[in-house]
Enzyme design. Sequence first.
Site, PDB file in Angstrom:
ATOM      1  N   ASP A  13      70.988 -45.988 -72.576  1.00  0.00           N
ATOM      2  CA  ASP A  13      70.538 -45.518 -71.269  1.00  0.00           C
ATOM      3  C   ASP A  13      69.065 -45.112 -71.283  1.00  0.00           C
ATOM      4  OD1 ASP A  13      72.927 -45.917 -69.908  1.00  0.00           O
ATOM      5  OD2 ASP A  13      73.707 -43.933 -70.415  1.00  0.00           O
ATOM      6  N   TYR A  66      71.530 -46.706 -58.151  1.00  0.00           N
ATOM      7  CA  TYR A  66      71.001 -47.941 -57.562  1.00  0.00           C
ATOM      8  C   TYR A  66      71.760 -48.368 -56.308  1.00  0.00           C
ATOM      9  CZ  TYR A  66      74.844 -50.058 -60.257  1.00  0.00           C
ATOM     10  OH  TYR A  66      76.077 -50.362 -60.790  1.00  0.00           O
ATOM     11  N   GLY A 104      68.834 -32.269 -62.866  1.00  0.00           N
ATOM     12  CA  GLY A 104      70.221 -32.387 -63.284  1.00  0.00           C
ATOM     13  C   GLY A 104      70.399 -31.933 -64.719  1.00  0.00           C
ATOM     14  N   ALA A 148      72.359 -21.958 -65.650  1.00  0.00           N
ATOM     15  CA  ALA A 148      73.030 -21.816 -66.945  1.00  0.00           C
ATOM     16  C   ALA A 148      73.220 -23.175 -67.622  1.00  0.00           C
ATOM     17  CB  ALA A 148      74.372 -21.113 -66.772  1.00  0.00           C
ATOM     18  N   LYS A 187      82.339 -41.918 -71.471  1.00  0.00           N
ATOM     19  CA  LYS A 187      81.207 -41.946 -72.407  1.00  0.00           C
ATOM     20  C   LYS A 187      81.342 -40.921 -73.530  1.00  0.00           C
ATOM     21  CE  LYS A 187      77.470 -43.896 -69.609  1.00  0.00           C
ATOM     22  NZ  LYS A 187      76.090 -43.666 -69.139  1.00  0.00           N
TER      23      LYS A 187
END
Length: 265
Positions: free
Chosen positions: A103, A207, A129, A156, A67
Amino acid sequence: MTLRAGVAGQPISHSLSPLLHGLWIEAAGLDAVYEPFGPPDADGFAALVAEGRAGRLRGLNVTAPFKEQALALADTVSATARACGSANLLVFEEGRLSADSTDGHGLMLALSEQAPALDVRDAPVVVLGAGGAARAAVVALQAAGARVAVLNRTRARAETLSAELGCAVAEPDAVRDAVLIVNALSVRPEIDVDTLRDDAVLMDMTYKPLLTPFLAAGRARGLTTVDGLAMLIGQARPSFEALFGLAPPPVDVRSAALTRLGETT
């Protein structure tokens, strides 16, 4: 001439994208194919992009680990993809390459479908995340007016994301006040669902399995949950339109995807 498009990633055999797009292609009666491509490395992905520039591909969806490279190779980049720092959609036009990220669009569609009562405007939201999936979630939720904070085990990384996107860095107890918690990690988050609001919505961006342990715990508590398959289908819809020039036909692709996954719910 048959229009060629596909999805590129490594590994790629698990991808549901060929199933989804194939069903839409068939229903629309298009002379087109949507293929899985598994370049072994960055050089292989660059060679695939060169095929597109040469006119042999209409476009590509892109998944891990390509990506960021997809974004770097593009001639034009959407504001969304630039903010995300990655692209999951490449479209070729007369040798030039445009990059976008759908997305976040998929995330918001999934929320609207499976948590229709949720209103994130000026509401506290926590994203778990600090990787590429988290970035896409932050960008989309901020655009929807949410007050987004990022919670990551390595503080961080959360601080870096915060500095780049303007979101907050969450403390562990921030989840207690959140109207929405989005898990953008590949593992189960260490969250006690009993401490969450009664109207909290839980979303998992993976998923497989469809009902992750995180979502299962939320359901057991009586919370609304949103699964990653809804997001996958949601991000595929604008991709199909960009690649093939028309909106996806009204086909029940979710049922077909559940069958492929061996799921019943």
